[in-house]
Design a protein around this motif. Sequence first.
Motif, PDB file in Angstrom:
ATOM      1  N   ASP A 374      38.361  50.898  34.916  1.00 13.09           N
ATOM      2  CA  ASP A 374      38.784  50.582  33.548  1.00 13.09           C
ATOM      3  C   ASP A 374      38.355  49.165  33.191  1.00 13.09           C
ATOM      4  OD1 ASP A 374      40.281  49.857  31.210  1.00 13.09           O
ATOM      5  OD2 ASP A 374      41.681  51.489  31.648  1.00 13.09           O
ATOM      6  N   PRO A 375      37.534  48.981  32.143  1.00 11.91           N
ATOM      7  CA  PRO A 375      37.088  47.621  31.777  1.00 11.91           C
ATOM      8  C   PRO A 375      38.211  46.720  31.288  1.00 11.91           C
ATOM      9  CG  PRO A 375      36.431  49.213  30.103  1.00 11.91           C
ATOM     10  CD  PRO A 375      36.977  50.012  31.247  1.00 11.91           C
ATOM     11  N   GLY A 376      39.358  47.312  30.929  1.00 15.74           N
ATOM     12  CA  GLY A 376      40.487  46.509  30.477  1.00 15.74           C
ATOM     13  C   GLY A 376      41.425  46.082  31.579  1.00 15.74           C
ATOM     14  N   VAL A 377      41.032  46.317  32.840  1.00 14.40           N
ATOM     15  CA  VAL A 377      41.844  45.938  33.989  1.00 14.40           C
ATOM     16  C   VAL A 377      41.101  44.881  34.795  1.00 14.40           C
ATOM     17  CG1 VAL A 377      42.833  46.737  36.174  1.00 14.40           C
ATOM     18  CG2 VAL A 377      43.035  48.150  34.117  1.00 14.40           C
ATOM     19  N   ASP A 378      41.780  43.773  35.073  1.00  6.45           N
ATOM     20  CA  ASP A 378      41.166  42.685  35.830  1.00  6.45           C
ATOM     21  C   ASP A 378      41.658  42.589  37.268  1.00  6.45           C
ATOM     22  OD1 ASP A 378      39.696  41.612  33.539  1.00  6.45           O
ATOM     23  OD2 ASP A 378      41.664  41.019  32.794  1.00  6.45           O
ATOM     24  N   ALA A 379      42.846  43.116  37.555  1.00 10.51           N
ATOM     25  CA  ALA A 379      43.404  43.068  38.904  1.00 10.51           C
ATOM     26  C   ALA A 379      44.373  44.233  39.064  1.00 10.51           C
ATOM     27  CB  ALA A 379      44.120  41.746  39.153  1.00 10.51           C
ATOM     28  N   ILE A 380      44.570  44.654  40.316  1.00 11.79           N
ATOM     29  CA  ILE A 380      45.407  45.821  40.589  1.00 11.79           C
ATOM     30  C   ILE A 380      46.451  45.461  41.626  1.00 11.79           C
ATOM     31  CG2 ILE A 380      45.464  48.196  41.473  1.00 11.79           C
ATOM     32  CD1 ILE A 380      42.193  46.883  40.191  1.00 11.79           C
ATOM     33  N   GLY A 406      35.147  44.757  46.048  1.00  9.17           N
ATOM     34  CA  GLY A 406      34.544  44.678  44.730  1.00  9.17           C
ATOM     35  C   GLY A 406      34.826  43.355  44.085  1.00  9.17           C
ATOM     36  N   ASP A 407      34.660  43.329  42.750  1.00  7.56           N
ATOM     37  CA  ASP A 407      34.862  42.061  42.047  1.00  7.56           C
ATOM     38  C   ASP A 407      36.230  41.992  41.393  1.00  7.56           C
ATOM     39  OD1 ASP A 407      34.499  43.951  40.123  1.00  7.56           O
ATOM     40  OD2 ASP A 407      32.990  42.834  38.983  1.00  7.56           O
ATOM     41  N   LYS A 408      37.115  42.979  41.656  1.00 12.89           N
ATOM     42  CA  LYS A 408      38.479  42.942  41.118  1.00 12.89           C
ATOM     43  C   LYS A 408      39.472  42.803  42.271  1.00 12.89           C
ATOM     44  CE  LYS A 408      37.588  45.683  36.947  1.00 12.89           C
ATOM     45  NZ  LYS A 408      37.962  46.880  36.152  1.00 12.89           N
ATOM     46  N   PRO A 409      40.370  41.834  42.193  1.00 14.07           N
ATOM     47  CA  PRO A 409      41.358  41.668  43.262  1.00 14.07           C
ATOM     48  C   PRO A 409      42.317  42.859  43.339  1.00 14.07           C
ATOM     49  CG  PRO A 409      41.248  39.719  41.850  1.00 14.07           C
ATOM     50  CD  PRO A 409      40.491  40.798  41.161  1.00 14.07           C
ATOM     51  N   VAL A 410      42.633  43.267  44.557  1.00 17.80           N
ATOM     52  CA  VAL A 410      43.625  44.314  44.800  1.00 17.80           C
ATOM     53  C   VAL A 410      44.658  43.761  45.767  1.00 17.80           C
ATOM     54  CG1 VAL A 410      44.064  46.636  45.674  1.00 17.80           C
ATOM     55  CG2 VAL A 410      41.939  46.156  44.413  1.00 17.80           C
ATOM     56  N   LEU A 411      45.939  43.764  45.366  1.00 18.15           N
ATOM     57  CA  LEU A 411      47.035  43.314  46.218  1.00 18.15           C
ATOM     58  C   LEU A 411      47.945  44.502  46.515  1.00 18.15           C
ATOM     59  CD1 LEU A 411      46.381  40.885  43.998  1.00 18.15           C
ATOM     60  CD2 LEU A 411      48.197  39.736  45.255  1.00 18.15           C
ATOM     61  N   THR A 412      48.621  44.426  47.644  1.00 15.82           N
ATOM     62  CA  THR A 412      49.504  45.515  48.036  1.00 15.82           C
ATOM     63  C   THR A 412      50.901  44.998  48.328  1.00 15.82           C
ATOM     64  OG1 THR A 412      49.061  45.343  50.414  1.00 15.82           O
ATOM     65  CG2 THR A 412      47.528  46.673  49.105  1.00 15.82           C
ATOM     66  N   GLU A 440      57.001  39.087  45.231  1.00 20.43           N
ATOM     67  CA  GLU A 440      56.120  38.211  46.002  1.00 20.43           C
ATOM     68  C   GLU A 440      54.659  38.530  45.713  1.00 20.43           C
ATOM     69  OE1 GLU A 440      57.135  38.580  50.093  1.00 20.43           O
ATOM     70  OE2 GLU A 440      59.162  37.803  49.848  1.00 20.43           O
ATOM     71  N   ALA A 441      54.338  39.804  45.574  1.00 20.31           N
ATOM     72  CA  ALA A 441      52.958  40.187  45.277  1.00 20.31           C
ATOM     73  C   ALA A 441      52.524  39.664  43.913  1.00 20.31           C
ATOM     74  CB  ALA A 441      52.822  41.703  45.340  1.00 20.31           C
ATOM     75  N   VAL A 442      53.429  39.774  42.933  1.00 22.98           N
ATOM     76  CA  VAL A 442      53.105  39.270  41.599  1.00 22.98           C
ATOM     77  C   VAL A 442      52.875  37.763  41.643  1.00 22.98           C
ATOM     78  CG1 VAL A 442      54.107  38.811  39.328  1.00 22.98           C
ATOM     79  CG2 VAL A 442      54.212  41.112  40.299  1.00 22.98           C
ATOM     80  N   LYS A 443      53.702  37.040  42.385  1.00 27.32           N
ATOM     81  CA  LYS A 443      53.493  35.591  42.492  1.00 27.32           C
ATOM     82  C   LYS A 443      52.130  35.285  43.113  1.00 27.32           C
ATOM     83  CE  LYS A 443      58.236  33.836  42.642  1.00 27.32           C
ATOM     84  NZ  LYS A 443      59.224  33.058  43.426  1.00 27.32           N
ATOM     85  N   GLY A 444      51.765  36.050  44.153  1.00 30.29           N
ATOM     86  CA  GLY A 444      50.455  35.846  44.750  1.00 30.29           C
ATOM     87  C   GLY A 444      49.338  36.092  43.761  1.00 30.29           C
ATOM     88  N   LEU A 445      49.479  37.153  42.969  1.00 30.16           N
ATOM     89  CA  LEU A 445      48.467  37.448  41.963  1.00 30.16           C
ATOM     90  C   LEU A 445      48.406  36.368  40.896  1.00 30.16           C
ATOM     91  CD1 LEU A 445      46.417  39.353  40.666  1.00 30.16           C
ATOM     92  CD2 LEU A 445      48.333  40.581  39.621  1.00 30.16           C
ATOM     93  N   MET A 446      49.568  35.878  40.467  1.00 29.87           N
ATOM     94  CA  MET A 446      49.584  34.868  39.417  1.00 29.87           C
ATOM     95  C   MET A 446      49.012  33.542  39.877  1.00 29.87           C
ATOM     96  SD  MET A 446      50.413  36.320  36.690  1.00 29.87           S
ATOM     97  CE  MET A 446      50.568  34.859  35.668  1.00 29.87           C
ATOM     98  N   HIS A 447      48.996  33.305  41.195  1.00 29.08           N
ATOM     99  CA  HIS A 447      48.283  32.125  41.685  1.00 29.08           C
ATOM    100  C   HIS A 447      46.811  32.209  41.283  1.00 29.08           C
ATOM    101  CE1 HIS A 447      51.767  30.787  43.702  1.00 29.08           C
ATOM    102  NE2 HIS A 447      51.665  31.527  44.788  1.00 29.08           N
ATOM    103  N   LEU A 448      46.221  33.397  41.426  1.00 33.92           N
ATOM    104  CA  LEU A 448      44.827  33.571  41.030  1.00 33.92           C
ATOM    105  C   LEU A 448      44.661  33.388  39.524  1.00 33.92           C
ATOM    106  CD1 LEU A 448      43.755  36.707  43.105  1.00 33.92           C
ATOM    107  CD2 LEU A 448      43.134  34.337  43.539  1.00 33.92           C
TER     108      LEU A 448
END
Length: 893
Positions: A374-380, A406-412, A440-448
Amino acid sequence: MTVRNLDALFKPKSIALIGASQKERSVGAVLARNLFRAGFQGPILPVHPKNAAVEGVLAYADIDALPLVPDLAVIATPPASVPDLVGRLAQRGCRGAVVITAGFGEGGDSAGMGLRQAMLDAARPHVMRIVGPNCLGILVPGAGVNASFAHVAALPGDIACVTQSGAVATALLDWATARGIGFSHVVSLGDSADVDFGDMMDYLALDPGTKSVLLYIEGVTHARKFMSAARALSRLKPVVVIKAGRHQAAAAAAASHTGAMAGSDAVYDAAFRRAGMLRVTDLSDLFAAVETLARLPPVKGERVAIVTNGGGCGVLATDALLDEGGVLASLAPETIAKLDPKLPRTWSRANPVDIIGDAPGSRYCDALDGVLADPGVDAILLLNSPTAVASSVEAADAVISHLKRGDKPVLTSWMGELEAQEARRRFAAADLPSFATPTEAVKGLMHLVRHRRNQAQLQQLPAAMPDATPPDHATVSAILAQARADGREWLDEAETKRVLAAYGVPVVRTVAVETPEEILEAAKDLSLPLAVKIRSPDITHKSDVGGVALDLPSVASAKEAAAAMLRRVKALKPDAEIAGFTVQEMIRRPGAFELILGTASDPTFGPVVLFGHGGVAVEVRNDKALALPPLNMPLAYELMQRTRISRQLAGFRARPPADRDAIAAALIQVAQLAIDHPDLRELDINPLLADEAGVIALDARIRVQEKGKAAPVAVPPYPNHLETQVVIRDGTLVSLRPIRPEDAPDIITMIEQVDPEDVRLRFFAPLKSIPRPMLARLTQIDYDREMAFVARPMLDDGSLGPIWGTVRLTCDADLTVGEYAILIRSDIKGRGLGYTLMHQIIGYGQERKVGKIVGTILRENEPMLTMARDLGFGLKVSEEDTGVMEAALPLAQ
């Protein structure tokens, strides 16, 4: 000093350990064990006056007995012995030392401070670099160096950690090793007597083995050096910083709202943001930042998709994302259509993508494929809650095997403990970040995400500021000088309004009088109604003592109000010195917003700028933000947007939006005022009224300090003194001035008028257009370390024409070498502008005491080679590329 001889510390060919020991659990024994077991390939020379051997290796009685001069000396001996050891080692040619020992003035001990200075005095004549004292040591796993007494060795990796706390270093090592995260460098600076954060950032910026940098900071000493190094490093590599401690002593002594922020942690926050760093608040956030930076590609946007096997977990993650200022992506119709046949009939058909509690690993993979495309998604963000009908470990294995880098970050975030613990272990082994909870995952993502925002600020291309009257420096200097001559700290209101007006800030018409009777004559030309305020150097908050009277319908009523005010103030503050009154026109702007603008002198970072929601309840609202000057339009807007009132300024319901350009212009002008006049200690404009018609300052205060007391501006401001005019060979009068960020559009226009072949000769490759990051880098320069001049013709009407050419000099951190580059519009060549620009940049290099100027020139670029010869440059063929000539011009020191 900056990076000179740091290679001796971090890439040594030989190491001496002075203070080596075999005593169990002693620092000397741990240092020896760590050094010998780290895999260092060169000689390690233990020094001990009695032991014949340490760790089974021949020891030497003293440093004079060493068979060779070590590149690096690790010193763990009593503090009184260190200055002599450093001096003797430096005289022999040793160029780096790590001083583990404490006792060099911690807590202000005068004897220790004397030893510290003696150590530095012994090292400096020989340019010996010192890490410490009072430090854990250094670890460089890639070089086999563990010159520390850490309890665990660092794994090799590409993250550098620089810390003022040895305890933080060991905690980070322990945490990272358990997760398989490695480091290029771990450096404990200790007291930073010599090598400091600025030095380390300059060094790590050029280190090819370092991809990201972590900093633990308790305090900064050389702010401008720190900011220059931080901005240079942040352009190249992610930098995460945690700042410990608060500095409230200076704030307690401040008398203005802005001054109360100086010396506070908020100033550090503004500095880190301006430098493009990512700040985290505690060690858990630092660890999360390590997790994301070490294992994820940079995020290219802020829109997040959440895939979950439990609706409640998805809601929790969404709440956390929105609380952190994140953006929940909207799935494209094509994505929903693609997922429909692959997911259960009851899936959410929206973001979060709820794939239902019985989801096997294959369903995770199907959902992941859909949102990644999806082009409207930058991270998962992938979430898993344990259930009895599906295996969490199987789902993790499926994601690991299916997901391609890939070029989109994926966190679990695999929640729970039993199966989840094993799943998280497998994610770590597969180099995928995993967190125990969605928050905690959201905080990690928001660091990026926040790092991306800070990087965008570094690369912004500001529009030109709206036309403004040039500031009247002389008027302001005279007012401040008179206040100092009178022994006054505070300007009166009339003086303050004159200062603001001199810098183009709109102010209400104001007159100053000494007695109530003088109001009758002095205020007769002011528009009614009037306001009267007490003038007293001893009263800063006038309304607290009844020192303000508003909406006075006539000059006579203003006189009566002043007389009553005088009686009231004398009763409440009998010791206050009363200088008189100010009388001003009442401003009626019923829909206007009340704002506060201000500046203060921070003891570390120099002037800082404040913006927020003003009025009498400013402290109660506590809606304010800080920034470091100088400002431009995007920076001023960014400062405004960090406050709650910024949303109101955009307009709401029937209330029209305020003129935000006018507010931004006032911020820029106030910031420039603080830069130009460092003896201005505190400035508050409160309130600054703002509405659709513009802004106007109703009340303001300025506090003055002695000349030379203020810390310098942390971010090098535009150097006005380098502006000049010259006549080129064909007789044209040309303006030469340093480049500004606002020149970006004109630089594009200039390059469009350069022949493609000339562009290739300048950039060594065809270039159809200038990428935005390159354009930002060319126009947003650090005036302390580089310089670029733009040349514009002076037109007959006195205005400036388009940019005809540019020349720049980019220096290393030590100013030992500066590399030049020059580009002239093709239709201007042959008129002498190139020689003029080269003389300008050579003169600048001589003024800054740059060691030598160098350049690389294609061998086919005969006009540039000829000019280099004419200017005295030596030329030789490059050893790396025979198609390139290297030009060098030593400068007289």
